[in-house]
Design a protein around this motif. Sequence first.
Motif, PDB file in Angstrom:
ATOM      1  N   TRP A 108     -13.340 -38.869 -44.396  1.00  0.00           N
ATOM      2  CA  TRP A 108     -12.150 -38.845 -44.585  1.00  0.00           C
ATOM      3  C   TRP A 108     -11.948 -40.253 -45.144  1.00  0.00           C
ATOM      4  O   TRP A 108     -11.717 -39.932 -46.526  1.00  0.00           O
ATOM      5  N   LYS A 109     -13.059 -41.309 -44.969  1.00  0.00           N
ATOM      6  CA  LYS A 109     -12.530 -43.207 -45.528  1.00  0.00           C
ATOM      7  C   LYS A 109     -12.954 -43.044 -46.646  1.00  0.00           C
ATOM      8  O   LYS A 109     -12.761 -43.353 -47.612  1.00  0.00           O
ATOM      9  N   ASN A 110     -14.476 -41.776 -46.942  1.00  0.00           N
ATOM     10  CA  ASN A 110     -14.887 -42.106 -47.883  1.00  0.00           C
ATOM     11  C   ASN A 110     -15.045 -41.230 -48.962  1.00  0.00           C
ATOM     12  O   ASN A 110     -16.070 -40.568 -49.725  1.00  0.00           O
ATOM     13  N   GLY A 111     -13.902 -40.050 -48.884  1.00  0.00           N
ATOM     14  CA  GLY A 111     -13.132 -39.223 -50.013  1.00  0.00           C
ATOM     15  C   GLY A 111     -13.300 -38.319 -49.844  1.00  0.00           C
ATOM     16  O   GLY A 111     -13.707 -37.157 -50.471  1.00  0.00           O
ATOM     17  N   LEU A 112     -14.321 -37.488 -48.137  1.00  0.00           N
ATOM     18  CA  LEU A 112     -15.250 -36.175 -47.967  1.00  0.00           C
ATOM     19  C   LEU A 112     -13.822 -35.713 -46.867  1.00  0.00           C
ATOM     20  O   LEU A 112     -14.018 -35.917 -46.305  1.00  0.00           O
ATOM     21  N   PHE A 113     -13.730 -34.070 -47.491  1.00  0.00           N
ATOM     22  CA  PHE A 113     -14.076 -33.201 -46.216  1.00  0.00           C
ATOM     23  C   PHE A 113     -15.073 -32.724 -45.123  1.00  0.00           C
ATOM     24  O   PHE A 113     -15.858 -32.295 -46.621  1.00  0.00           O
ATOM     25  N   ASP A 114     -15.288 -33.045 -44.148  1.00  0.00           N
ATOM     26  CA  ASP A 114     -16.868 -32.581 -43.617  1.00  0.00           C
ATOM     27  C   ASP A 114     -15.902 -31.848 -42.962  1.00  0.00           C
ATOM     28  O   ASP A 114     -15.778 -31.719 -41.566  1.00  0.00           O
ATOM     29  N   PHE A 115     -16.703 -30.774 -42.764  1.00  0.00           N
ATOM     30  CA  PHE A 115     -15.967 -29.321 -42.310  1.00  0.00           C
ATOM     31  C   PHE A 115     -16.819 -29.270 -41.314  1.00  0.00           C
ATOM     32  O   PHE A 115     -17.337 -27.778 -41.053  1.00  0.00           O
ATOM     33  N   ASN A 116     -18.430 -29.594 -40.684  1.00  0.00           N
ATOM     34  CA  ASN A 116     -18.933 -29.542 -40.103  1.00  0.00           C
ATOM     35  C   ASN A 116     -18.851 -29.089 -39.343  1.00  0.00           C
ATOM     36  O   ASN A 116     -18.107 -29.478 -38.165  1.00  0.00           O
ATOM     37  N   ASP A 117     -18.812 -27.561 -38.485  1.00  0.00           N
ATOM     38  CA  ASP A 117     -18.780 -26.604 -37.182  1.00  0.00           C
ATOM     39  C   ASP A 117     -17.514 -26.919 -37.373  1.00  0.00           C
ATOM     40  O   ASP A 117     -17.095 -27.145 -35.469  1.00  0.00           O
ATOM     41  N   ALA A 118     -17.233 -27.032 -38.101  1.00  0.00           N
ATOM     42  CA  ALA A 118     -15.008 -26.777 -37.578  1.00  0.00           C
ATOM     43  C   ALA A 118     -14.443 -25.363 -37.695  1.00  0.00           C
ATOM     44  O   ALA A 118     -15.284 -24.760 -38.535  1.00  0.00           O
ATOM     45  N   SER A 119     -13.533 -25.568 -37.039  1.00  0.00           N
ATOM     46  CA  SER A 119     -12.876 -24.017 -36.762  1.00  0.00           C
ATOM     47  C   SER A 119     -11.692 -23.839 -38.477  1.00  0.00           C
ATOM     48  O   SER A 119     -11.560 -24.811 -38.553  1.00  0.00           O
ATOM     49  N   LEU A 120     -11.653 -22.598 -38.630  1.00  0.00           N
ATOM     50  CA  LEU A 120     -10.471 -22.542 -39.093  1.00  0.00           C
ATOM     51  C   LEU A 120      -8.962 -23.829 -39.627  1.00  0.00           C
ATOM     52  O   LEU A 120      -8.887 -23.628 -40.212  1.00  0.00           O
ATOM     53  N   GLU A 121      -8.452 -23.335 -38.234  1.00  0.00           N
ATOM     54  CA  GLU A 121      -7.360 -23.594 -37.859  1.00  0.00           C
ATOM     55  C   GLU A 121      -7.811 -25.223 -37.987  1.00  0.00           C
ATOM     56  O   GLU A 121      -5.897 -26.357 -38.261  1.00  0.00           O
ATOM     57  N   GLU A 122      -8.888 -26.148 -37.713  1.00  0.00           N
ATOM     58  CA  GLU A 122      -9.307 -27.717 -37.804  1.00  0.00           C
ATOM     59  C   GLU A 122      -8.962 -28.063 -39.583  1.00  0.00           C
ATOM     60  O   GLU A 122      -8.647 -29.173 -39.965  1.00  0.00           O
ATOM     61  N   VAL A 123      -9.781 -26.850 -40.258  1.00  0.00           N
ATOM     62  CA  VAL A 123      -9.730 -27.163 -41.897  1.00  0.00           C
ATOM     63  C   VAL A 123      -8.416 -26.954 -42.211  1.00  0.00           C
ATOM     64  O   VAL A 123      -7.880 -27.808 -43.248  1.00  0.00           O
ATOM     65  N   MET A 124      -7.884 -26.410 -41.966  1.00  0.00           N
ATOM     66  CA  MET A 124      -6.550 -26.266 -41.968  1.00  0.00           C
ATOM     67  C   MET A 124      -5.333 -27.541 -41.862  1.00  0.00           C
ATOM     68  O   MET A 124      -4.546 -27.830 -42.789  1.00  0.00           O
ATOM     69  N   ARG A 125      -5.681 -27.928 -40.239  1.00  0.00           N
ATOM     70  CA  ARG A 125      -5.041 -29.011 -40.763  1.00  0.00           C
ATOM     71  C   ARG A 125      -5.446 -30.577 -41.346  1.00  0.00           C
ATOM     72  O   ARG A 125      -4.091 -30.598 -41.504  1.00  0.00           O
ATOM     73  N   GLN A 126      -6.482 -29.974 -41.783  1.00  0.00           N
ATOM     74  CA  GLN A 126      -6.978 -31.108 -42.767  1.00  0.00           C
ATOM     75  C   GLN A 126      -5.689 -31.003 -43.978  1.00  0.00           C
ATOM     76  O   GLN A 126      -5.919 -32.384 -44.618  1.00  0.00           O
ATOM     77  N   LEU A 127      -6.121 -29.730 -44.591  1.00  0.00           N
ATOM     78  CA  LEU A 127      -5.613 -29.879 -46.043  1.00  0.00           C
ATOM     79  C   LEU A 127      -4.306 -29.567 -46.011  1.00  0.00           C
ATOM     80  O   LEU A 127      -3.392 -29.742 -46.989  1.00  0.00           O
ATOM     81  N   GLU A 128      -3.440 -29.019 -44.762  1.00  0.00           N
ATOM     82  CA  GLU A 128      -1.829 -29.716 -44.724  1.00  0.00           C
ATOM     83  C   GLU A 128      -1.860 -31.200 -44.378  1.00  0.00           C
ATOM     84  O   GLU A 128      -0.735 -31.957 -45.362  1.00  0.00           O
ATOM     85  N   ARG A 129      -2.316 -31.926 -43.837  1.00  0.00           N
ATOM     86  CA  ARG A 129      -2.330 -33.382 -44.422  1.00  0.00           C
ATOM     87  C   ARG A 129      -2.525 -34.009 -45.581  1.00  0.00           C
ATOM     88  O   ARG A 129      -1.807 -34.673 -45.846  1.00  0.00           O
ATOM     89  N   TRP A 130      -3.546 -33.177 -46.509  1.00  0.00           N
ATOM     90  CA  TRP A 130      -3.872 -34.150 -47.387  1.00  0.00           C
ATOM     91  C   TRP A 130      -3.318 -33.123 -48.863  1.00  0.00           C
ATOM     92  O   TRP A 130      -3.156 -34.810 -49.802  1.00  0.00           O
ATOM     93  N   TYR A 131      -3.052 -32.314 -48.722  1.00  0.00           N
ATOM     94  CA  TYR A 131      -2.314 -31.539 -49.953  1.00  0.00           C
ATOM     95  C   TYR A 131      -0.448 -31.358 -49.529  1.00  0.00           C
ATOM     96  O   TYR A 131       0.045 -31.038 -49.957  1.00  0.00           O
ATOM     97  N   ASP A 132       0.326 -31.607 -48.414  1.00  0.00           N
ATOM     98  CA  ASP A 132       1.281 -32.101 -48.019  1.00  0.00           C
ATOM     99  C   ASP A 132       1.718 -30.590 -47.875  1.00  0.00           C
ATOM    100  O   ASP A 132       2.569 -30.139 -49.216  1.00  0.00           O
ATOM    101  N   ILE A 133       0.550 -29.332 -46.928  1.00  0.00           N
ATOM    102  CA  ILE A 133       1.252 -27.988 -47.993  1.00  0.00           C
ATOM    103  C   ILE A 133       1.632 -27.569 -46.287  1.00  0.00           C
ATOM    104  O   ILE A 133       1.668 -28.287 -45.378  1.00  0.00           O
ATOM    105  N   GLU A 134       2.202 -26.167 -45.754  1.00  0.00           N
ATOM    106  CA  GLU A 134       2.310 -25.477 -44.641  1.00  0.00           C
ATOM    107  C   GLU A 134       1.567 -24.574 -44.749  1.00  0.00           C
ATOM    108  O   GLU A 134       1.591 -23.624 -45.295  1.00  0.00           O
ATOM    109  N   VAL A 135       0.317 -24.499 -43.722  1.00  0.00           N
ATOM    110  CA  VAL A 135      -0.074 -22.841 -43.470  1.00  0.00           C
ATOM    111  C   VAL A 135       0.344 -22.549 -42.419  1.00  0.00           C
ATOM    112  O   VAL A 135       1.006 -22.722 -41.466  1.00  0.00           O
ATOM    113  N   ILE A 136       0.025 -20.950 -42.598  1.00  0.00           N
ATOM    114  CA  ILE A 136       1.032 -19.788 -42.042  1.00  0.00           C
ATOM    115  C   ILE A 136      -0.351 -18.816 -41.814  1.00  0.00           C
ATOM    116  O   ILE A 136      -0.815 -18.564 -42.918  1.00  0.00           O
ATOM    117  N   TYR A 137      -0.233 -18.464 -40.627  1.00  0.00           N
ATOM    118  CA  TYR A 137      -1.397 -17.484 -40.415  1.00  0.00           C
ATOM    119  C   TYR A 137      -0.763 -15.995 -39.725  1.00  0.00           C
ATOM    120  O   TYR A 137      -0.166 -16.002 -38.982  1.00  0.00           O
TER     121      TYR A 137
END
Length: 414
Positions: A340-369
């Motif tokens: 995160w500090k080096n300008g990257l998303f690292d999704f290695n072995d990340a679940s869908l929910e973990e990925v979406m939580r990162q996107l929520e924070r960085w892009y200021d969005i709300e994720v609904i499943y």
Amino acid sequence: MAEEDFSTFNMELLALVAPVLQKQLRGEMLSGEEWLLLEEWKNRSAANAALAERLENPAAVQDMLKTWHDIEKNRELNKQRGISKIKALAFDTINTNPAMRPLPRRLLRYAAAIIFLLGTGAFWWTFHKNNNQELGGNKPPGTAIIGPGHNGAILTLADGSKVVLDSMGNGVVATQYGAKVSLYNGQLAYDPVNSSATGSLIYNTVTTPKGREFRLQLPDGSKVWLNAASTVRYPTTFTDKERRVELEGEAYFEVAKNASRPFIVKLNDATAVEVLGTSFNINAYKNETAIKTTLLEGAVRLQAYQQVQTLTPGQQASISLARQQMKVISNVDIDHVMAWKNGLFDFNDASLEEVMRQLERWYDIEVIYEKGIPAIRFGGEINKKNSLQDVLQILESSNVHYRLEEGRKLVVVP
């Protein structure tokens, strides 16, 4: 030929073309078979042809290398990978080719890393995106592009007044009981005063909303990098006994050494991290299942739920909030933690929910499943400078389906 969608891109052909492009970068002669393979790949899409043309242009290659250098400069593992591959590049061969000028050594060392990324598709996607924009693109009509986050934060002063730091220029932004608070090139810094002059500690708070990152220097000289949706609370001057701050969210700390005054990060009512002088990362978001403290240099001691653990470099302490238990992981992937500090998303072995939580924070969005979303795990890295739509298109290749609605809502569908 119509431009291919990334999700259907022929990765097998790309893997065959990557070493051919590497030979071109070295200035080596291509065989007839290699020329045919290269032409086949170039003719598959306008983006491929544009990328091949840029790789044949030394100036364009240098621009691309500079872009990746900015991202990779803090990533020692990828540096070493690039260095090991770059040893195969023959400088004298390049010099004999009048069509190519030697690249500066500080840039050429990343050329092999670019070919590696090209082979994985990540590099191809980054420049496919840029070429697609240059060629007019195929964005759905009426779709608002959601851009990436940027540097910015809100400073809350002791009297409760707030200062938005996003667009402020360099200079003094506030004065707290004699302590000057200044902003220089996107970093907040303090000119501390003696706490005895005020009679009590005066606290400030820096908050990064969603879609923001920020860095500050504390009154003792310690440096803090805040990830999106994070808060750090600290006094404008520290006492003689200890240096205590409070954190919610994620931050990377480089603590100024002072053996007589321990540095303490309070995470919640039951968890604290104590250090003397060290570099470490803490992930303590309330919507994550665990608090994770990762040590890069020095030593830290964690206290949580009546448990105490001292970490050595390369170790991570994971504190389960549900079980109130602490476990230590050795030889943790530091690149993954610090992505995160080096300008990257690292999704290695990340679940869908973990990925979406990162996107929520960085892009200021709300994720609904919606119901029926399958369990998906991911791998790989994505540049955080991409727009949300670009990231989502990449994720589509892993069977992620979605729709964007008004109000910055991302709906994940089966």
